[in-house]
Structure formats: C-alpha cells, structure tokens
Scaffold this active site. Sequence first.
Site, short mmCIF file in Angstrom:
data_model
loop_
_atom_site.label_atom_id
_atom_site.label_comp_id
_atom_site.label_asym_id
_atom_site.label_seq_id
_atom_site.Cartn_x
_atom_site.Cartn_y
_atom_site.Cartn_z
N GLU A 25 -8.24 -163.05 -13.62
CA GLU A 25 -8.81 -163.63 -12.55
C GLU A 25 -9.60 -164.85 -12.51
O GLU A 25 -9.86 -165.30 -13.86
CB GLU A 25 -9.62 -162.38 -11.77
CG GLU A 25 -8.86 -161.30 -11.63
CD GLU A 25 -9.53 -160.25 -10.79
OE1 GLU A 25 -9.13 -159.36 -10.13
OE2 GLU A 25 -10.69 -160.03 -11.04
N HIS A 27 -15.37 -164.22 -0.48
CA HIS A 27 -13.98 -164.30 -1.40
C HIS A 27 -13.18 -165.27 -0.58
O HIS A 27 -13.13 -165.39 0.50
CB HIS A 27 -13.42 -162.78 -1.30
CG HIS A 27 -12.39 -162.54 -2.24
ND1 HIS A 27 -11.19 -163.33 -2.25
CD2 HIS A 27 -12.50 -161.89 -3.35
CE1 HIS A 27 -10.47 -162.57 -3.22
NE2 HIS A 27 -11.07 -161.90 -4.01
N ARG A 47 -15.23 -168.28 -7.93
CA ARG A 47 -14.87 -167.90 -6.48
C ARG A 47 -15.81 -168.94 -5.72
O ARG A 47 -15.06 -169.28 -4.45
CB ARG A 47 -15.43 -166.81 -6.09
CG ARG A 47 -14.43 -165.56 -6.15
CD ARG A 47 -14.88 -164.46 -5.77
NE ARG A 47 -13.80 -163.53 -6.35
CZ ARG A 47 -14.10 -162.22 -6.62
NH1 ARG A 47 -15.35 -161.71 -6.10
NH2 ARG A 47 -13.29 -161.48 -7.31
N HIS A 61 -17.94 -161.17 0.63
CA HIS A 61 -17.30 -160.05 -0.07
C HIS A 61 -18.30 -159.34 -1.23
O HIS A 61 -18.09 -157.98 -1.32
CB HIS A 61 -16.28 -160.87 -1.10
CG HIS A 61 -15.71 -160.14 -2.01
ND1 HIS A 61 -14.87 -158.76 -1.60
CD2 HIS A 61 -15.63 -159.89 -3.50
CE1 HIS A 61 -14.20 -158.44 -2.81
NE2 HIS A 61 -14.77 -158.87 -3.85
N ARG A 89 -21.08 -163.89 -8.87
CA ARG A 89 -20.70 -162.99 -9.74
C ARG A 89 -19.15 -163.33 -10.17
O ARG A 89 -18.35 -163.88 -9.58
CB ARG A 89 -20.44 -161.77 -8.78
CG ARG A 89 -19.91 -160.56 -9.62
CD ARG A 89 -19.63 -159.39 -8.92
NE ARG A 89 -18.72 -159.26 -7.76
CZ ARG A 89 -17.68 -159.03 -7.76
NH1 ARG A 89 -17.09 -158.54 -8.69
NH2 ARG A 89 -16.90 -159.13 -6.48
P1 FAD Z 1 -20.38 -148.50 -3.12
O1 FAD Z 1 -19.18 -148.02 -3.68
O2 FAD Z 1 -20.34 -149.47 -2.02
O3 FAD Z 1 -21.00 -147.08 -2.59
C1 FAD Z 1 -22.17 -147.14 -1.84
C2 FAD Z 1 -22.41 -145.70 -1.24
O4 FAD Z 1 -23.74 -145.50 -0.77
C3 FAD Z 1 -21.62 -145.11 -0.40
O5 FAD Z 1 -21.20 -143.50 -0.83
C4 FAD Z 1 -22.49 -145.04 0.88
O6 FAD Z 1 -21.89 -144.18 1.57
C5 FAD Z 1 -23.95 -144.72 0.31
N1 FAD Z 1 -24.81 -145.34 1.36
C6 FAD Z 1 -24.92 -146.24 1.79
N2 FAD Z 1 -26.06 -146.44 2.73
C7 FAD Z 1 -26.27 -145.01 2.74
C8 FAD Z 1 -27.32 -144.41 3.31
N3 FAD Z 1 -28.50 -144.91 4.18
N4 FAD Z 1 -27.70 -143.05 3.11
C9 FAD Z 1 -26.72 -142.36 2.25
N5 FAD Z 1 -25.91 -143.01 1.77
C10 FAD Z 1 -25.74 -144.25 1.70
N6 FAD Z 1 -15.43 -155.07 -7.85
C11 FAD Z 1 -14.77 -155.16 -9.12
O7 FAD Z 1 -15.35 -155.28 -9.98
N7 FAD Z 1 -13.65 -155.43 -9.13
C12 FAD Z 1 -12.66 -155.46 -8.10
O8 FAD Z 1 -11.58 -155.49 -7.90
C13 FAD Z 1 -13.58 -155.34 -6.74
N8 FAD Z 1 -12.42 -155.48 -5.78
C14 FAD Z 1 -13.14 -155.39 -4.45
C15 FAD Z 1 -12.42 -155.46 -3.24
C16 FAD Z 1 -12.99 -155.30 -2.01
C17 FAD Z 1 -12.21 -155.13 -0.82
C18 FAD Z 1 -14.51 -155.01 -1.96
C19 FAD Z 1 -15.14 -154.79 -0.59
C20 FAD Z 1 -15.23 -155.18 -2.92
C21 FAD Z 1 -14.68 -155.18 -4.59
N9 FAD Z 1 -15.38 -155.24 -5.53
C22 FAD Z 1 -14.69 -155.34 -6.73
C23 FAD Z 1 -16.70 -154.99 -5.53
C24 FAD Z 1 -17.13 -153.58 -5.93
O9 FAD Z 1 -15.75 -152.73 -5.27
C25 FAD Z 1 -18.60 -153.08 -5.48
O10 FAD Z 1 -19.58 -153.89 -5.99
C26 FAD Z 1 -18.92 -151.72 -5.96
O11 FAD Z 1 -17.78 -150.77 -5.63
C27 FAD Z 1 -19.87 -151.16 -5.48
O12 FAD Z 1 -20.11 -149.89 -5.78
P2 FAD Z 1 -21.74 -149.10 -5.69
O13 FAD Z 1 -21.32 -147.72 -6.44
O14 FAD Z 1 -22.76 -149.91 -5.98
O15 FAD Z 1 -21.70 -149.21 -4.17
C1 SIN Z 2 -10.25 -159.16 -6.12
O1 SIN Z 2 -9.58 -158.18 -6.56
O2 SIN Z 2 -9.94 -160.11 -5.77
C2 SIN Z 2 -11.77 -158.46 -6.11
C3 SIN Z 2 -12.35 -158.57 -7.55
C4 SIN Z 2 -13.58 -158.49 -7.46
O3 SIN Z 2 -14.21 -158.46 -6.45
O4 SIN Z 2 -14.31 -158.40 -8.56
#
Ligand code: FAD
Ligand code: SIN
Length: 525
Positions: free
Chosen positions: A111, A235, A282, A343, A378
């Site tokens: 990537e 993104h 990015r 993103h 990032r």
């Molecule tokens: P999240 O997975 O967002 O979980 C948040 C949790 O908090 C959820 O359960 C939600 O319900 C809960 N929550 C929020 N507010 C409240 C509240 N008030 N009360 C109770 N619960 C609450 N990163 C990579 O490293 N590789 C990738 O390939 C990648 N692809 C991505 C593709 C997309 C489309 C997106 C949007 C992001 C991508 N990212 C990627 C970024 C990555 O997915 C996120 O940064 C990561 O998953 C965040 O995880 P987290 O556990 O911090 O939060």
């Molecule tokens: C992607 O698959 O382009 C997202 C990867 C990331 O957000 O780290």
Amino acid sequence: MSEYDVIIVGSGAAGLTAAIALADHCRVLVLAKGELTGGSTAWAQGGIAAVLDAGDTFENHIEDTMVAGGGLNRRETVEFVVENAPASIERLVEMGVPFNKDAEALHLTREGGHSHRRIVHVDDATGWAVQAALLKTAEAHPNITLLPGQACIDLITGRHELRYSGSGRVWGVYALDEATGQVHAHVGRATILASGGAGRVYQFSTAPRGATGDGIAMAWRAGCRVSNMEMMQFHPTCLYNLDVKNFLITEAVRGEGGILKHPVTGHRYMPDYDVRAELAPRDVVARANDDQIKRSGLDYVHLDISHLDPDFVAGHFPNIYDKLLTLGIDMTKQPIPVVPAQHYTCGGILIDLAGRTDLPGLYAAGECTESGLHGANRLASNSLLECFVFGEAAAKDIVARWDQLEPPPPIRPWDESRVTDSDEEVIIKQNWTEIRRFMWNYVGIVRTTKRLERAQHRINMMTHEVEDYYGHFRVTTDLIELRNLLQCADLIVKSALHRKESRGLHYTLDYPEMLAQAVDTVLVP
Ligand code: FAD
Ligand code: SIN
C-alpha cells in the site's frame, strides 16, 4: 446499576483485544452502540501492516511510518507498535483469522507509503474476518459480557459519587439502553474507551454511521487532554456513486498496479505531483485528486486497474469486484470513478504507552486515541495494528496495577427529573446536516484561516442551541451523537486554527510551509 471489574466502551479491534487479554484475570463488560459489528473494524479492507518478509526490517517500517507522519510521530510509540506487530498477527492467526497465503507464508500486499510488501490480508475484506474471529473468541469466554445497543453518554467520575468527591477518578459510564430508553450506570475499577473515530463529522466519509467521536468527546468533557485533532485523514479513493455514498476502494488496488487518470483526457497525473506516483502517502494522493477535481470542475477521477489480468483483479479483490458489478462497473474492463472522502481520525485522547489517559482509572485504545503512532498522517494499515498493540497494552497495565485499583464507591443514578420527551427532533437533524456540510466545505483537504474562522463561528452558535436542547430533553442516540459530533468539530477547528504551518494532513493556503520543528497540538480542557 451494573458492576464489573473492567468496563470497555467499544466492540471493535481495540475493545475486543483488550477484553480478551483481560478475561483470564477479571470480569469484563463490553458495551457497544448498535450492533457489536457496527464499528470501522468490520469495514476494513486492505489489511494489517507487519514486518514479516525476510527482506524487510523493523527500521524500514518505523522509517515509513515517520515519513508518512510528517515527523510528528513519537518515535518510541512507533518502535513499540512496529516491534509488537508480528506477535499481534500471530495471535490473530491463533484465533483463526484466515489470512491469505502464498505457499506456506502469509501473502503480503502493498500500500501507499510502504517501501516493502508488508500487509497481511484476508482478500479485500480483512476487517470482517478480524471482527468475526475476535467476537467468536470473546463470546466463548465466560468472563466477558457483551452488551450491544448501549449508547454511552458520559464517563462517571468523582462528581457522580453518592458522597461527592469531585475527583477525576473514572468509575465507568452512564449508557442509554437503546431498546428501553433507560439510562444505566455501569461501573468498574477501570474503564477503557475503544470507541473509534469521529469521521462522521464530515459530509463524505468512508466510516460507518456511528463514528461520531463519542469517546473523544466524553474524555474531553471529563478532563482529558486531546491532541492533533486537526489531522483528519482523507482517503483518496472512495467510490463515486450517487446511491452508494461511502464504499471504499482499497489502497491495495493502487498497491497492485492501479493508476489514477483524468477521466476526460486519460492523462496519468500522479507522477506530476510526486515521484512515488500512486504509491505516495495518502495526504499527497488525496490532495492531488482534490486538485484535479477542482481544477477541471470534475465530479470524480478514474482509478484504473483494467490493464492487469482480469482473473488476478477479480481474484485479488473479490468483494470490491462483486460490489462494483452490482453497480454496473466491471473493474477488469473499465476504470472506477473515485473521489476523496474522510477516512481516519489521527488525533484523539492523549495516551501513554500503556494506554493510560490523564484521568486515574481511565484507559483508551484504537482510533479514539492519539498515541504518537500516526503523527500528521497515518500510514496505511497501521491502524488495526495500533488497536491490537494498545488493546493489549492497556489490559496488561490494568492487570499489573490491579491491587492499586480500588473498587467503585456508590454512584448516583442518572437524573431525569428535569427533562421531558422532545417535541422538536427537527433540531437534531438540522444541526447534524449543517455540521457535516460546513466541516466538509471549510475544514476539508485544503484549508484557510478565514474558512476555519467561519466554521468556528457556526460551531459557537450551535453549541449554545445543542446544550440548551440537551438540558431540556430526554437523551436519544441521535442527540448523544449530535452533542459529540459538535464537540469534536470544535476540537478539530480549534486545533487547525492553532497550527500555523502545513504538515501532513493539515494543509492551509495561509501557511503553506512546514515549520522546522514538529510540535503536537495539545488541547487542555
Ligand atoms: P471501531 O472498530 O470503530 O469500533 C468502535 C466501537 O465503539 C464500536 O463497537 C461502536 O459501537 C462503539 N461505540 C462508539 N461510540 C459508542 C458509544 N457512545 N457507546 C457505546 N459504544 C460506542 N485500518 C487498517 O489498519 N487497515 C485497513 O485495511 C483499514 N481499512 C479501513 C476501511 C474502512 C472503510 C474504514 C472506515 C477504516 C479502515 N481502517 C483500516 C481503519 C480501521 O478500520 C479503524 O481505525 C479501526 O478498525 C478502529 O478500531 P477501533 O476498535 O478503534 O474502533
Ligand atoms: C485501504 O484498504 O485502503 C484502507 C487501509 C487503511 O485505511 O489502512
């Protein structure tokens, strides 16, 4: 009121990693807004970065992360995360994540910003596989209680103790049960915020509906510092489609050879902006796409991978291929229309290497934090990694300090004596739409001081209205989210106004140069 040993807000990669790491030692309650799979984790496509190739080194990964981050990263955090990455991947393999393989070894894709192939993945739907494996493991553990449908409102601190202490010690959260409309206190010796990012503060975002910065806003209101909130990642390649508004086209498409073209002339323009062309970090690619769109008055640019073998393309990106076919686009034969979209939230609650925040008893992990890993931008696929490393680190610290973490005192129940049911819900919709629109137009990829000041002016007016509404009416999830979105918008704009330079994701026409010294924007409540 419910009492557990540790309360975790969020069931994504960070929250569930922490829960699983704690569960052999104590009883854990995991709260989630909506469904357990509702966070960004389940939506991740590209994969997870880790040094696993013989030709790659930790030093390379550290260097790539620091270059992408515009030097704003904290080196000790970058080293900590990069060096823990292979062990995190190993644990995921043990939990059953079916990463793609190349003969016996894990297949590594590439990537933007990475000098080596180092992204492990499950086709183009890595997040779904990771979320499923973590949930299965958590569900099987008798010490973990998973409670979906709970919208946390605020942290419980010394101000909410029955015998008021006013201290900043955190004892848990007040949460709205979305099914019954009742608000309950959930208390424990330690609390971990793992509530994800604030992407939905922007009109166009790849993030799910619930990414409203709740944890960041709750921590700020309780007294935590937040840092680098101006560093919002856009993104470069979100699908342009009038019906499907937030479908990501993974960066791995460019990693495997996809090129960006002007949709009218067919000109491949990325080499005009950066020698790394489509594989520049990015911020560079998103700004180039934005520039092409604005310069030529376009609706989108083209991402084209149709010059590669169709079987390779369909086989490597099966989910994207199928999704696009349902929209009449065959990516093996034609280019994909794409636009930049918000993103990832690089800034957040300031934490140390153990996931500790400024407040005793409160930890945080994942996208709601600013750990020092990402700096001003990032590096792709470093964020899921951060969730695993810091989810684990917070759990370890809690276990190590268990004897010092006293049990919670009696807590005051939620007080609804002065509120009524709302008869003006239109205010919520109006404000929600307005915030997202002016944040997109005034606080987006390219900024100016004047536009930021206009945004700040609107935020000030709306804050008064929303707080008034919050003080008079019974809470709903929409109201909780609106209050938090507005709080995050305020933190983003204040941070952006504070930074008098262009660095990484913060690009302003009024200060186009980068200053010699990289300094975090730390806001103190
Ligand atoms: P999240 O997975 O967002 O979980 C948040 C949790 O908090 C959820 O359960 C939600 O319900 C809960 N929550 C929020 N507010 C409240 C509240 N008030 N009360 C109770 N619960 C609450 N990163 C990579 O490293 N590789 C990738 O390939 C990648 N692809 C991505 C593709 C997309 C489309 C997106 C949007 C992001 C991508 N990212 C990627 C970024 C990555 O997915 C996120 O940064 C990561 O998953 C965040 O995880 P987290 O556990 O911090 O939060
Ligand atoms: C992607 O698959 O382009 C997202 C990867 C990331 O957000 O780290």
